[in-house]
Design an enzyme around this catalytic site. Structure first.
Site, short mmCIF file in Angstrom:
data_model
loop_
_atom_site.label_atom_id
_atom_site.label_comp_id
_atom_site.label_asym_id
_atom_site.label_seq_id
_atom_site.Cartn_x
_atom_site.Cartn_y
_atom_site.Cartn_z
N LYS A 211 0.84 -1.21 0.00
CA LYS A 211 0.00 0.00 0.00
C LYS A 211 0.88 1.26 0.00
O LYS A 211 2.09 1.16 -0.06
CB LYS A 211 -0.96 -0.04 1.18
CG LYS A 211 -1.96 -1.22 1.09
CD LYS A 211 -2.99 -1.04 -0.02
CE LYS A 211 -3.70 -2.31 -0.45
NZ LYS A 211 -4.54 -2.96 0.54
C1 LIG Z 1 -5.61 -4.03 0.77
C2 LIG Z 1 -7.03 -3.72 0.90
C3 LIG Z 1 -7.74 -4.00 2.08
C4 LIG Z 1 -7.18 -4.80 3.20
O1 LIG Z 1 -6.08 -4.24 3.82
P1 LIG Z 1 -5.28 -5.12 4.87
O2 LIG Z 1 -4.46 -4.09 5.60
O3 LIG Z 1 -4.45 -6.10 4.10
O4 LIG Z 1 -6.27 -5.78 5.75
C5 LIG Z 1 -9.05 -3.57 2.17
N1 LIG Z 1 -9.65 -2.94 1.15
C6 LIG Z 1 -9.01 -2.67 0.00
C7 LIG Z 1 -9.74 -1.92 -1.07
C8 LIG Z 1 -7.69 -3.06 -0.17
O5 LIG Z 1 -7.06 -2.85 -1.34
#
Ligand SMILES: *Cc1c(COP(=O)(O)O)cnc(C)c1O
Length: 412
Positions: A211
């Site tokens: 991210k």
């Molecule tokens: C990556 C992602 C999540 C989950 O994030 P985590 O920190 O891995 O739990 C939720 N929603 C979207 C749209 C994502 O891309």
């Protein structure tokens, strides 16, 4: 136009993502290990305070994933069986599964064909169809919430989302997994509102490794509502009245279990990374914006694809660069093209197979391809190319060149 496929001259391997970690992050992790306090403690408190300031929210609750943040948000809002929530079908598993954790029903909503973000007109349609549906059900579920996702970090019009929610008496939990840092404004000259700066009842961010900023694994829920923040904090650690760091740092040893909570707390080792990613977040965003600009320029004359939109009234996090293939003009499928690109050293991804095309949601709720036709059509066309701050210009140029040559090679 038929040309030699770029696959014939592999010159580079470009991964879909490489994390951008500096010496600051590394030194802070080492200092944390040497400190003797590895789990939730002083570094988590620092990270929460700094993150709250960065988005302009009074309360920030750190957790070990965005999924955990989303779950705590809907739990704190009292979501339970017999209720339903509007969820975009174009999202990752997490957004809808937390609704299921609470025994509630996700009503999947189609996407806008340009941004792929949730289409409020379809939300309106799904809502009225849902109310009409199960012929005279005595206890039709109550629709209580809506969970917008800012795909790739291009924010929805949050005034429109909040007006829709107010009209239907819904809370808004933003899945902002892609949207830090990001902002929107209603028009040129209007004030910018950061994602998390009271854009929703609760806004949830992800610090998963790929991210926009990372703690390895991690997440954060921010809100302007003190009671919701308190409930989320309580439930993030077993429903204990007094956390371990407070007890260690001179508080009373004793605690009370006041609810059957979860084990969602962030560690100080993870927060140590976040503390140093945070001040670099805008610089990293600007680099992604620059890369997006290079792609937009280098691919602008290619008639075989549609490039992702941008908007002067958005500060785009550019977490993703999704390209849409004009399949009618191509003799290859999206999956076929991805394989060819991988053969040429370029790893791509797809965001996402929409939820209504997954077996669990089809079998449990009877969704089919027709439930969300825009998302069904988009799914076959979408391909996300690498975009990350540590990408060198030559890598961006290589990806653009290979991509362009490849689609032109398969033009019909
Ligand atoms: C990556 C992602 C999540 C989950 O994030 P985590 O920190 O891995 O739990 C939720 N929603 C979207 C749209 C994502 O891309």
């Amino acid at each position: 136009m038929k040309s030699q496929p770029a696959a014939a001259v592999i010159t580079m391997q470009v991964p879909f993502f490489r994390p951008d970690l500096g010496e600051g992050e590394i030194d802070e992790v080492i200092a944390t290990l040497r400190s003797g306090w590895l789990t939730t403690g002083p570094r988590v408190k620092r990270f929460e305070a700094a993150f709250a300031a960065a988005v302009g929210a009074p309360h920030a609750v750190s957790v070990n994933s965005c999924t955990a943040a989303l779950h705590l948000a809907v739990e704190a809002l009292g979501l339970h069986a017999g209720q339903a929530v509007l969820v975009p079908t174009m999202t990752f598993a997490a957004t809808a599964e937390v609704v299921r954790y609470q025994g509630a029903i996700p009503i999947l909503v189609d996407c806008d064909p340009v941004t792929n973000n949730m289409d409020l007109a379809d939300a309106e349609r799904k809502l009225s169809a849902f109310h009409r549906a199960p012929g005279g059900m005595a206890h039709a579920p109550d629709v209580v919430g809506i969970m917008p996702v800012h795909i790739g970090g291009l924010m929805l019009d949050m005034a429109a989302v909040n007006a829709f929610a107010a009209r239907h008496g819904l809370w808004v939990v933003e899945d902002a997994a892609h949207a830090f840092p990001a902002a929107w404004r209603p028009a040129r000259g209007a004030a910018w509102q950061r994602c998390g700066e009271n854009t929703a009842t609760v806004t949830c961010f992800s610090f998963y490794v790929n991210k926009t900023i990372t703690t390895g694994e991690g997440g954060m829920a921010v809100t302007h509502d003190a009671a919701l923040a308190q409930r989320m904090r309580l439930m993030s650690l077993h429903g204990l009245s007094n956390d371990a760091w407070n007890r260690y740092a001179g508080g009373p040893w004793d605690y009370r279990i006041v609810a059957p909570g979860y084990k969602y707390n962030l560690t100080d080792v993870a927060a140590a990374i976040g503390i140093h990613q945070l001040p670099r977040a805008e610089t990293m965003r600007q680099r992604r914006e620059q890369i997006a600009g290079m792609y937009l320029e280098m691919l602008s004359r290619c008639e075989l694809i549609e490039l992702p939109p941008s908007d002067p009234n958005r500060i785009h996090s550019w977490h993703l660069f999704p390209i849409r293939l004009k399949l009618d003009a191509l003799s290859i499928s999206r999956n076929g093209l991805m394989e060819e690109l991988r053969g040429a050293g370029v790893t791509c991804s797809v965001h996402w197979r929409p939820l209504h095309l997954h077996p669990y949601y089809q079998e449990t709720f009877g969704f089919s391809a027709d439930t969300c036709p825009n998302a069904t059509a988009a799914f076959d066309q979408l391909i996300s190319v690498p975009i990350f701050p540590g990408m060198a210009d030559v890598e961006v140029e290589y990806v653009a060149m290979v991509f362009k040559n490849m689609v032109e090679h398969f033009a019909v």
